[in-house]
Every structure is written in structure tokens, then in C-alpha cells.
Design a protein around this motif. Structure first.
Motif, PDB file in Angstrom:
ATOM      1  N   SER A   1       9.194   5.611  -4.336  1.00  0.00           N
ATOM      2  CA  SER A   1       9.607   4.215  -4.500  1.00  0.00           C
ATOM      3  C   SER A   1      10.537   4.061  -5.693  1.00  0.00           C
ATOM      4  N   ALA A   2      10.206   4.728  -6.804  1.00  0.00           N
ATOM      5  CA  ALA A   2      11.050   4.657  -8.002  1.00  0.00           C
ATOM      6  C   ALA A   2      12.405   5.301  -7.741  1.00  0.00           C
ATOM      7  N   LEU A   3      12.415   6.442  -7.053  1.00  0.00           N
ATOM      8  CA  LEU A   3      13.673   7.113  -6.737  1.00  0.00           C
ATOM      9  C   LEU A   3      14.536   6.240  -5.829  1.00  0.00           C
ATOM     10  N   PHE A   4      13.929   5.623  -4.842  1.00  0.00           N
ATOM     11  CA  PHE A   4      14.668   4.718  -3.957  1.00  0.00           C
ATOM     12  C   PHE A   4      15.267   3.556  -4.742  1.00  0.00           C
ATOM     13  N   ALA A   5      14.475   2.976  -5.644  1.00  0.00           N
ATOM     14  CA  ALA A   5      14.965   1.847  -6.449  1.00  0.00           C
ATOM     15  C   ALA A   5      16.135   2.277  -7.326  1.00  0.00           C
ATOM     16  N   LEU A   6      16.060   3.472  -7.939  1.00  0.00           N
ATOM     17  CA  LEU A   6      17.155   3.963  -8.782  1.00  0.00           C
ATOM     18  C   LEU A   6      18.420   4.220  -7.966  1.00  0.00           C
ATOM     19  N   LEU A   7      18.257   4.823  -6.806  1.00  0.00           N
ATOM     20  CA  LEU A   7      19.427   5.071  -5.954  1.00  0.00           C
ATOM     21  C   LEU A   7      20.066   3.767  -5.486  1.00  0.00           C
ATOM     22  N   LEU A   8      19.241   2.818  -5.114  1.00  0.00           N
ATOM     23  CA  LEU A   8      19.758   1.522  -4.679  1.00  0.00           C
ATOM     24  C   LEU A   8      20.490   0.821  -5.817  1.00  0.00           C
ATOM     25  N   LEU A   9      19.927   0.862  -7.008  1.00  0.00           N
ATOM     26  CA  LEU A   9      20.565   0.262  -8.179  1.00  0.00           C
ATOM     27  C   LEU A   9      21.900   0.949  -8.484  1.00  0.00           C
ATOM     28  N   GLY A  10      21.924   2.278  -8.376  1.00  0.00           N
ATOM     29  CA  GLY A  10      23.170   3.014  -8.597  1.00  0.00           C
ATOM     30  C   GLY A  10      24.247   2.642  -7.592  1.00  0.00           C
ATOM     31  N   LEU A  11      23.876   2.517  -6.337  1.00  0.00           N
ATOM     32  CA  LEU A  11      24.845   2.121  -5.310  1.00  0.00           C
ATOM     33  C   LEU A  11      25.390   0.721  -5.549  1.00  0.00           C
ATOM     34  N   VAL A  12      24.516  -0.196  -5.902  1.00  0.00           N
ATOM     35  CA  VAL A  12      24.947  -1.573  -6.172  1.00  0.00           C
ATOM     36  C   VAL A  12      25.871  -1.601  -7.384  1.00  0.00           C
ATOM     37  N   ALA A  13      25.511  -0.876  -8.447  1.00  0.00           N
ATOM     38  CA  ALA A  13      26.342  -0.856  -9.657  1.00  0.00           C
ATOM     39  C   ALA A  13      27.720  -0.266  -9.362  1.00  0.00           C
TER      40      ALA A  13
ATOM     41  N   ALA B   1       0.834  -1.205   0.000  1.00  0.00           N
ATOM     42  CA  ALA B   1       0.000   0.000   0.000  1.00  0.00           C
ATOM     43  C   ALA B   1       0.868   1.254   0.000  1.00  0.00           C
ATOM     44  N   PHE B   2       1.930   1.252   0.807  1.00  0.00           N
ATOM     45  CA  PHE B   2       2.841   2.400   0.844  1.00  0.00           C
ATOM     46  C   PHE B   2       3.480   2.621  -0.521  1.00  0.00           C
ATOM     47  N   LEU B   3       3.979   1.541  -1.142  1.00  0.00           N
ATOM     48  CA  LEU B   3       4.615   1.658  -2.445  1.00  0.00           C
ATOM     49  C   LEU B   3       3.636   2.180  -3.490  1.00  0.00           C
ATOM     50  N   GLY B   4       2.399   1.715  -3.424  1.00  0.00           N
ATOM     51  CA  GLY B   4       1.387   2.179  -4.370  1.00  0.00           C
ATOM     52  C   GLY B   4       1.034   3.636  -4.172  1.00  0.00           C
ATOM     53  N   ASN B   5       1.037   4.109  -2.947  1.00  0.00           N
ATOM     54  CA  ASN B   5       0.694   5.505  -2.657  1.00  0.00           C
ATOM     55  C   ASN B   5       1.857   6.466  -2.905  1.00  0.00           C
ATOM     56  N   HIS B   6       3.063   5.944  -2.966  1.00  0.00           N
ATOM     57  CA  HIS B   6       4.254   6.791  -3.124  1.00  0.00           C
ATOM     58  C   HIS B   6       5.131   6.262  -4.260  1.00  0.00           C
ATOM     59  N   LEU B   7       4.575   6.247  -5.460  1.00  0.00           N
ATOM     60  CA  LEU B   7       5.296   5.697  -6.617  1.00  0.00           C
ATOM     61  C   LEU B   7       6.589   6.452  -6.914  1.00  0.00           C
ATOM     62  N   ALA B   8       6.550   7.774  -6.883  1.00  0.00           N
ATOM     63  CA  ALA B   8       7.751   8.559  -7.200  1.00  0.00           C
ATOM     64  C   ALA B   8       8.865   8.269  -6.194  1.00  0.00           C
TER      65      ALA B   8
END
Length: 147
Positions: free
Chosen positions: A19-31, A10-17
Motif C-alpha cells: 500500500s505504501a509503495l503504491f501510494a509513493l508511485l502514485l504520488l510520483g506520477l502525479v508530481a 482490511a487489504f490495506l492493513g494486511n499489505h502495508l508495504a
């Protein structure tokens, strides 16, 4: 914990932007971490460089500007102008089996030189993270002058 997992969709659905920003930052850190671990040279701390100097007597190359080198450099480091740095030079090519540490004033320009050494066939290549500034900040001894 179970309640958290039920509320997460529910949180992810209500805060898409967010959630997407968090996913991009996490992906950048891992890369970034993966790229650092896969490169062919290692970054040393001042303490790590001290251990290497005491153990293996590496070739130390300082790519700082001449004035910065004369103000302070790691004892035993040889000054080379970045424009004159050539891993294929006959004197440097003799040291292919030795550990080689590349450094500069602030640690920003040593990565390119380290990559060139790896491409030229040097087996043990290191950079000094933070450069001579980090060495001084760690209160390690410095040499002054042109030699």
C-alpha cells in the motif's frame, strides 16, 4: 463495488508495504505530470512539429553532434554546438517573438536549452520529443549534409 469498499481497509492493513509503495508511485506520477504541465515550454511530436512548421515557420535549432547532424536532420534546422548555444547571442535574440524548436539526436539534451531560452525571454519555446530519431521513426523527410 460496495463489497470492494468494505474489504479495502482490511487489504490495506494486511499489505502495508504494498500500500505504501503504491501510494509513493502514485504520488510520483502525479508530481511528474504536474511538473510537465507547469513548465514554460512544450514538447512536440513529429506530427505536431509538422503542423507548427506549416503554420508558423519556426526557428529550428539542432544541438546534435556535427556528425549526427550531417547524417540526418529536420529540413530547415540550423546546427548549433551545445557548447556554443547562447540564447543571448544577437542573432538569436532577434527571434524572441518567433516560435523556437530545440532538438537533438535523441531528445535528451534539448530540455536544458529550452529552459535557457525561456529564461532569456523567448515566448514560444518547444522541444522535439524523442529528437531527430523520433522524426525519422515517424518517416518524416530528413536533410543530409552540412546545410
Amino acid at each position: 463495488m460496495n463489497d470492494f469498499l468494505h474489504k479495502l481497509p482490511a487489504f490495506l492493513g494486511n499489505h502495508l508495504a504494498l500500500s505504501a509503495l503504491f501510494a509513493l508511485l502514485l504520488l510520483g506520477l502525479v508530481a511528474t505530470e504536474v511538473m510537465l504541465r507547469l513548465r514554460k515550454y512544450k514538447e512536440l511530436t513529429p506530427a505536431g512539429l509538422t503542423l507548427l512548421i506549416n503554420r508558423d515557420n519556426p526557428l529550428l535549432i539542432d544541438l546534435s553532434a556535427r556528425a549526427d547532424y550531417e547524417k540526418a536532420h529536420v529540413p530547415g534546422a540550423r546546427h548549433v554546438m551545445p557548447s556554443q548555444f547562447d540564447p543571448e547571442h544577437k542573432d538569436l535574440a532577434k527571434a524572441k517573438e518567433l516560435p523556437v524548436v530545440v532538438m537533438d539526436k535523441d531528445g535528451r539534451g534539448a530540455d536544458k536549452a529550452a529552459q535557457r531560452l525561456v529564461k532569456a525571454g523567448f515566448a514560444k519555446v518547444y522541444t522535439l520529443g524523442g529528437g531527430v530519431a523520433a522524426w525519422q521513426q515517424a518517416q518524416m523527410p530528413v536533410a543530409k549534409g552540412g546545410k
